[in-house]
Design an enzyme around this catalytic site. Structure first.
Site, PDB file in Angstrom:
ATOM      1  CE  LYS A 292      -4.043  -2.078   2.245  1.00 59.77           C
ATOM      2  NZ  LYS A 292      -3.570  -3.445   2.371  1.00 59.77           N
TER       3      LYS A 292
ATOM      4  CD  GLU B 215      -4.782   5.144   3.454  1.00 59.16           C
ATOM      5  OE1 GLU B 215      -4.175   4.766   2.437  1.00 59.16           O
ATOM      6  OE2 GLU B 215      -5.996   4.901   3.657  1.00 59.16           O
TER       7      GLU B 215
ATOM      8  CG  HIS C  85     -12.641  -2.376   8.470  1.00 60.91           C
ATOM      9  ND1 HIS C  85     -13.063  -1.065   8.391  1.00 60.91           N
ATOM     10  CD2 HIS C  85     -12.154  -2.530   9.738  1.00 60.91           C
ATOM     11  CE1 HIS C  85     -12.824  -0.450   9.538  1.00 60.91           C
ATOM     12  NE2 HIS C  85     -12.284  -1.308  10.368  1.00 60.91           N
TER      13      HIS C  85
ATOM     14  NE  ARG D 191      -7.398 -10.502  -4.088  1.00 65.06           N
ATOM     15  CZ  ARG D 191      -8.566 -10.020  -3.705  1.00 65.06           C
ATOM     16  NH1 ARG D 191      -9.642 -10.223  -4.439  1.00 65.06           N
ATOM     17  NH2 ARG D 191      -8.687  -9.310  -2.589  1.00 65.06           N
TER      18      ARG D 191
END
Length: 688
Positions: A141, A225, A260, A317
């Site tokens: 990330k 973040e 999540h 993917r």
């Protein structure tokens, strides 16, 4: 029904896929390095293309559906994934042994493992996925954000540096501004993700995220973040070939999540303007081109209320929710994957791709929404589904009688529907959920019905915090049961009595008197049925009418006449007072009666049994909510604790679960140690 000029081939429970080229010559056999519904999904398209399939399976999966569907199947190891489905060396060995030319990784497991992609190439096998360089670039990330910034793709403010010290993370979080989101640098699926509202909670959030990330991905690094309030999660399906072509196949809204993790997805996204759709699609294509992408991928964005959007991550993917994109584009994405793997060009260019109608996907899980969506395990004792068609797909890897294992993801199936517009598609989804019946373990089906019929969801007012915001209405517990449902259950038992008498020979089925069970000359037969619903004892007086075919039931202060008969497939038709029920699903498992009425599922016990208390359910003790492994113990015997204090942490179904003290008191015993495996309903701690 879809109306297209091109001919279609019926596949995967009825959906019609359309393609421009159905001749596959280069790849004649593939190994699917996965299990469950995605393995079955890939196999069906492969077989349509005339490609032989090879399955691998763990000892826990030896009787699984994907094993039965494959042309060849090979045992790969014990149940734990790291000893079976994550054994890259074994998978390569089996691929070579079987003569497979290519490996499809599905999603999860090795699908985003760059080392595995490299290993396939070194061993002369085609990896049906992107090149390892793209996986590496987007697998982190932190690194992916740098690439996106350079490519001009909007990114959310945050820190993704190498210094993982708590002091640096605390300083960066303060600079970003709370609330912040702690995320695992590697992986996905909500693993290692924590929302931190206050600075004093940051350290606990970071430690928990790192533990879960290490356990799931073998890497404890995290990033920080800015956490956007009321955002939407909108992702773009992209596809690229080795000839420089790259397209997007429009967007999916995946905002509605728990833990999540996505639970209902839809395509296209509601209330998204054509201008914004084009902007996000172009940004997604730019992201794919920036890393030399090949094959199927998904670029995920956070969409703010003001229409601004930010790159979140790229999944290198095929996604779990790819069927809804297939439904609205009328394309088979697995077929596209096979074509690209054979070095063919993409079947369509951007201008040829169009949106047709609207599609929803509801993920059906073995879990308990009333207990914070705790995953569950168990046997699918009864399983019946809506009828598949070209507008309704059931993507699954299980059948009636199969087990949902502790070793793997608890998803049972994906229910996918399509209709001409969102309103009709949503009604179709609700109708299909009403026809989905499971007995044997807890599921989220009733919750999905509440969610998909919620007024805000119906209006398309979705966001990532949808479930917490509407928690009171969505988590409404099913405490009461209607008189009609009690009457239907009683009628089922009365009809079952008659049926059992006939089957045992106590009543001659050829006699006219066989239809008059309970008949008495000049008097009526009376009896009382006992039922138990939750902790409520129900006594239902029954009076047999003289016709032998109907009954008078007294439920509370109401007396109602009932009659009915059994119909096909565990069904019951009934007249309850002035209301007629055409086909009520009823399933009996020993002394439990499961009845699907009023679009809900009820469980009654009969006859009433007084059950002895579980030895571990004493006041002040905590039982394991599911099988799992103890990863951390925060107290020791003799410690004083407060109600709500974290006692220990379990890892189960790839997620962390914090076990808290139910009372103020003193720790009397801790039967298990760190790293021990604990079975379901075992005493974890006793507090005096």
């Amino acid at each position: 029904m879809f109306t297209l000029k091109k001919s279609g081939i019926l596949l995967n429970y009825g959906i019609k896929y359309y393609s421009t080229n159905t001749n596959i010559t280069s790849i004649s056999k593939i190994l699917i390095a996965n299990r469950g519904e995605i393995a079955c999904r890939v196999m069906r398209t492969a077989k349509k293309q005339g490609v032989k399939t090879v399955a691998v399976y763990s000892e826990a999966d030896k009787n699984s559906l994907h094993v039965n569907l494959a042309d060849e199947s090979y045992l790969i190891g014990p149940p734990p994934a790291k000893e079976s489905y994550l054994r890259a060396d074994k998978i390569i060995e089996i691929a070579k042994k079987s003569g497979a030319q290519a490996i499809h990784p599905g999603y999860g497991f090795l699908s985003e493992n760059a080392e595995f992609a490299d290993l396939c190439e070194r061993e002369g096998l085609i990896f049906i996925g992107p090149p390892s360089t793209a996986i590496k670039a987007m697998g982190s990330k932190s690194a992916s954000k740098d690439i996106m910034i350079a490519a001009g793709v909007p990114t959310i403010p945050g820190y993704h540096g190498e210094d993982q010290s708590m002091d640096v993370l605390r300083a960066e979080a303060k600079k970003i501004g709370y609330p912040v989101l702690i995320k695992a640098v590697l992986g996905g699926g909500g693993k290692g993700m924590r929302i931190v509202e206050r600075e004093e909670d940051l350290e606990d959030g970071v430690e928990s995220s790192k533990r879960e990330s290490q356990a799931s991905f073998g890497d404890s690094r995290v990033l920080v973040e800015k956490y956007l309030v009321h955002p939407r999660h909108v992702e773009i399906q992209v596809f690229a070939d080795r000839h420089g072509n790259c397209v997007h196949l429009f967007e999916r809204d995946c905002s509605v999540q728990r833990r999540h993790q996505k639970i209902i997805e839809e395509a296209p996204a509601p209330h998204l303007s054509e201008e914004l759709r084009q902007k996000m699609g172009s940004a997604a294509v730019a992201a794919a081109k920036a890393v030399g992408y090949v094959g199927a991928g998904t670029v995920e964005f956070i969409l703010s209320q003001d229409g601004s959007f930010y790159f979140m991550e790229m999944n290198t993917r095929l996604q779990v929710e790819h069927p809804i994109t297939e439904m609205i584009t009328r394309q088979d994405l697995v077929e596209w994957q096979l074509k690209v793997a054979e070095n063919q060009q993409l079947p369509l260019n951007q201008s040829q791709l169009k949106i047709h109608g609207h599609s929803f996907e509801a993920r059906i899980y073995a879990e308990n929404p009333d207990s914070d969506f705790l995953p569950g395990t168990g046997k699918l004792i009864h399983l019946s589904t809506p009828t598949p068609s070209d507008t309704l797909r059931i993507e699954t890897g299980v059948r009636q009688g199969d087990e949902v294992s502790v070793y793997y993801d608890p998803m049972i199936a994906k229910l996918v529907v399509w209709h001409q517009d969102r309103e009709k598609a949503l009604r179709y989804l609700n109708s299909a959920l009403n026809d989905y019946h499971i007995v044997g373990l807890n599921t989220n089906i009733t919750f999905l019905k509440r969610l998909s019929s919620h007024p805000a969801f119906v209006k398309g007012e979705v966001e990532t915090g949808f479930i917490p915001i509407h928690k009171d209405s969505l988590m409404k517990k099913q405490e009461t049961v209607s008189n009609d449902t009690i009457a239907l259950t009683a009628l089922y038992l009365l009809l079952k009595d008659v049926q059992d008498l006939k089957e045992t020979g106590f009543v001659d089925p050829t006699s006219i008197w066989s239809n008059l069970v309970g008949f008495r000359t000049n008097v009526s037969l009376d009896r009382t049925l006992k039922l138990k619903y939750k902790d409520q004892l129900l006594q239902v007086p029954v009076k047999y009418n003289r016709d032998g075919k109907s009954y008078l039931l007294t439920i509370g202060d109401q007396t109602v006449e009932v009659s009915g008969k059994f119909v096909a497939d565990d069904g019951l038709s009934a007249h309850i007072g002035g209301r007629y029920y055409s086909n009520i699903k009823v399933v009996q498992i020993k002394n439990s009666i499961h009845i699907f009425s009023d679009n809900l599922q009820y469980e009654f016990e009969v006859p009433l049994e007084i059950k002895s208390k579980d030895a571990g359910s004493q006041t002040g003790s905590l039982l394991s909510p599911m099988p799992g492994k103890i990863t951390k113990i925060n107290v020791k015997v003799g410690d004083k604790v407060k109600k709500g204090q974290p006692i220990l942490i379990m890892e189960a179904m790839k997620m962390e679960h914090t076990i808290r003290s139910p009372i103020d008191g003193k720790v009397e015993s801790l039967p298990f140690n760190v790293n021990e495996i604990v079975e379901d309903k075992k005493v974890l701690v006793v507090i005096k």
